[in-house]
Design a protein around this motif. Structure first.
Motif, short mmCIF file in Angstrom:
data_model
loop_
_atom_site.label_atom_id
_atom_site.label_comp_id
_atom_site.label_asym_id
_atom_site.label_seq_id
_atom_site.Cartn_x
_atom_site.Cartn_y
_atom_site.Cartn_z
N ARG A 144 -2.84 8.46 3.80
CA ARG A 144 -2.89 9.64 4.89
C ARG A 144 -0.85 10.05 5.43
N ARG A 203 -4.20 -3.59 5.96
CA ARG A 203 -5.50 -4.96 5.35
C ARG A 203 -5.25 -4.23 3.82
N LYS A 252 -1.24 -1.59 0.69
CA LYS A 252 -0.01 -3.11 0.51
C LYS A 252 1.09 -1.95 0.26
N HIS A 260 -5.12 -2.63 15.62
CA HIS A 260 -6.51 -1.32 14.82
C HIS A 260 -5.79 0.53 16.11
#
Ligand code: SDX
Length: 374
Positions: free
Chosen positions: A269, A261, A264, A221
């Motif tokens: 951003r 996640r 794809k 993360h």
């Protein structure tokens, strides 16, 4: 594994939100309906923080009041300063952020009041005080004097001031501000879902944000922005990049700063942050990191069709701005506090205890033998 199991909650919609959405029709992340890149071009971070927390962009008067509140709360208690001074210098600053918010929860008179008004007051305190606590640790672990916040400075300027004792030129500050805008909110990511899960037991905002920080720390993360920099440092120079990344892929390694996640075919951003990374590299007269960046990105797309996420350009950008690598994810924290807080308030407003089921695959029923018979 049973067909019904959605490991990692992949593809599962668990609730509604009005805070943000990746809108396919404009191929962009939107906050309250506004495209993130549009906000980057037209707003400073404080305006976006207000938008995320209140649902609308502020007018001049509302912004002035919001900034006044934030500036008023830019102080931390003596007890927190003392605690920060005692923290081992080698501690990870994410653990310091987590501990600082936890201590703020001990000190806050409204910790147990989960009403919307009290929550908003607590948000302002956590939002304003966390950067002060982090900058204090930035200084004390280097044996330097803590620099007090300055009210005349913006949120971003003040963070540079408290870490380095000076504010860089306006283009660097803008690049930092843009990174905060892009990091501010991203729907049900793991740290936000953690915050909502904690909130769902009707726990308090300090606890929910403490948990969210622990979740953001992980390299899958928020911690990825630090890992990107470690990777670039291992690569050392552009001439090594092609061989290095191909070897990493041959070895089936996970390449940090790539994949997502939800996205794809590319994180919406990234183009904005890539542009500001380029601006910072130009100001710092550095070509090395951009060259490494481009080679690794090209190979990842050609060989794996895996695109960079926002942590890929922020890593080298923060490095060029002069921040220590282990402060990259804490910078993510000072921004994402806005998104987490909006979600915590939204969860309280229409709460349902989050409690999924598990498919049991352990031992069949058995009887306990007495200790001397085992
Ligand atoms: C953030 O959710 C959010 O919104 C998060 C975030 C936010 O704003 O809050 O956007 C911020 O967390 C960005 C992500 C930062 N993490 C990284 O950069 C770590 C590296 N990336 C990955 O490990 C991965 O892409 C995840 C964790 C981000 C997503 O993982 P998923 O959805 O669980 O997918 P997966 O790991 O199962 O990967 C699917 C396939 C696998 O190959 P196969 O087994 O199918 O052959 O893609 C491959 C993976 O091996 N893959 C990668 C890869 N990412 C995916 N291979 C090499 N390097 C990668 N980075």
């Amino acid at each position: 594994m049973s067909e019904d199991i959605k490991k990692g909650l992949m593809g599962v919609t668990v609730d509604e939100t009005s805070i943000s959405k990746v809108m396919p029709e404009i191929n962009s992340l939107t906050y309250r309906g506004y495209a993130a890149q549009d906000l980057c071009a037209n707003c400073k971070f404080e305006e976006v923080a207000y938008l995320i927390l209140n649902g609308e962009l502020p007018n001049k008067k509302q912004l002035k009041e919001f900034e006044k509140q934030e500036k008023k709360e830019r102080t931390i208690s003596k007890a927190l300063v003392e605690a920060i001074k005692k923290i081992p210098k080698k501690a990870h600053p994410m653990d310091v952020a987590r501990t600082a918010v936890s201590i703020m929860g001990l000190e806050d008179k409204e910790t147990r009041d989960n009403s919307p008004k009290a929550n908003m007051r607590k948000v302002m305190r956590i939002f304003a005080k966390t950067p002060v606590a982090l900058a204090a640790f930035y200084r004390t672990r280097k044996g330097k004097k803590i620099i007090l916040p300055k009210k005349k400075l913006s949120f971003s300027e003040n963070f540079f001031h408290m870490c380095f004792g000076k504010v860089p030129n306006k283009d660097i500050v803008k690049a930092f501000d843009v990174s905060l805008i892009l990091y501010a909110e991203h729907s049900f990511n793991v740290s936000t879902f953690t915050a909502r899960t904690i909130t769902s037991s009707l726990s308090d905002i300090h606890g929910a944000i403490t948990g969210a920080i622990a979740s953001l720390k992980g390299p899958l993360h928020g911690g990825a922005n630090e890992e990107v920099m470690h990777m670039m440092n291992k690569i050392k120079k552009p001439e090594n990049a092609f061989k290095w990344i191909n070897k990493a892929l041959d070895n089936k390694n996970v390449v940090m700063g790539f994949g997502h996640r939800v996205y794809k075919s590319g994180d919406s951003r990234v183009p904005t942050m890539r542009e500001y990374f380029g601006k910072v590299a130009k100001i710092k007269k550095d070509k090395k990191f951009e060259k490494i960046y481009d080679i690794v990105e090209r190979v990842m797309i050609e060989r794996k069709n895996i695109h960079p996420n926002v942590d890929y350009p922020t890593g080298p950008t923060y490095h060029l701005m002069g921040f220590d690598t282990d402060f990259f994810t804490p910078i993510f924290v000072i921004s994402r506090i806005t998104g987490w807080s909006a979600h915590i308030i939204e969860q309280h407003a229409a709460n349902k205890l989050i409690r999924p089921l598990a498919s049991y695959n352990g031992n069949k029923y058995r009887k306990v033998n007495k200790l001397n018979k085992r």
